[in-house]
Design an enzyme around this catalytic site. Structure first.
Site, PDB file in Angstrom:
ATOM      1  CB  VAL A   1     122.085  26.610  29.796  1.00 51.27           C
ATOM      2  CG1 VAL A   1     120.943  27.587  29.529  1.00 51.27           C
ATOM      3  CG2 VAL A   1     123.411  27.357  29.904  1.00 51.27           C
ATOM      4  CB  CYS A   2     119.331  22.020  29.240  1.00 50.71           C
ATOM      5  SG  CYS A   2     119.864  22.444  27.579  1.00 50.71           S
ATOM      6  CB  THR A   3     120.395  21.458  34.516  1.00 53.28           C
ATOM      7  OG1 THR A   3     121.033  20.410  33.782  1.00 53.28           O
ATOM      8  CG2 THR A   3     120.032  20.966  35.908  1.00 53.28           C
TER       9      THR A   3
END
Ligand code: BEZ
Length: 210
Positions: A44-46
């Site tokens: 998700v952070c990517t």
């Protein structure tokens, strides 16, 4: 101690992918968005960091600097940046703070121990040119944020800092605004030459001031 709207955003000095950041000096006279993500090399952070990199010109247009943070170190940030470019099709174009000693996350209350005792949650702070906190948001690790919404909020904050208006639910730049209740009708006649619509004495709409 939680940070509340109107508080001065805590200052700090910390390493980042763009070198050492002295936060208040780095902000200068700009608006700022400081946001944390739980960890490097996570899916998700990517997508979030790729999205912010793609939207960077929109933040620039609004005189707003963006800066990310996680408790991972610089070598991880740098290695992960390559993955972000490869998978999201855009290179990181804003600094990522490396908060290995959790000094910044602690100041900003970004670690919520009942959610996760070590990783930062998805916090967002929008900071005005006066260094005061204008918005806080907290999302869980499992939900990627809507960064278009942050741009919408910045549009509203910048407009309402200049004009005696507020913005209604789901407002977008260019749509009608609400005249704040403290403005009398006599004042409104002078302040809003495009006119206004009095739906109720407390609910008056006007075209967005220039
Ligand atoms: C993610 O960014 O994909 C993620 C990070 C921490 C927990 C769950 C998801």
């Amino acid at each position: 101690m939680a940070i509340r709207l109107g508080d001065t955003a805590p200052d700090f000095v910390a390493p980042s992918t763009s070198g050492e950041i002295k936060f208040h000096d780095w902000l200068g006279d700009s608006w700022g968005v400081l946001f944390s993500h739980p960890a490097d090399f996570t899916p998700v952070c990517t997508t979030e960091l790729g999205t912010v990199a793609r939207l960077k010109p929109e933040f620039d247009k609004r005189n707003t600097k963006v800066i990310g943070l996680s408790v991972d170190g610089l070598s991880d940030h740098n290695a992960w940046s390559k993955d972000i470019e490869e998978t999201q099709g855009v290179a990181l174009n804003f600094p990522l703070l490396a908060d290995e000693n959790r000094a910044v996350s602690t100041k900003y209350d970004m670690i919520h121990p009942n959610a996760d005792s070590t990783l930062t949650v998805r916090s967002v702070f929008i900071i005005g040119p006066d260094k005061k906190v204008k918005l806080t948001l907290t999302y869980p690790a499992s939900t990627g944020r809507n960064f278009d919404e942050l741009l919408r909020v910045i549009d509203s904050l910048q407009l309402t800092s200049e004009h005696k208006v507020a913005t209604p639910a789901n407002w977008k730049h260019g749509e009608d605004c609400i005249i704040v209740p403290s403005v009398s009708n006599e004042e409104a006649d002078a302040l809003f030459p495009k006119g206004y619509n009095e739906i109720k004495p407390y609910l008056r709409t006007t075209p967005q001031p220039a």
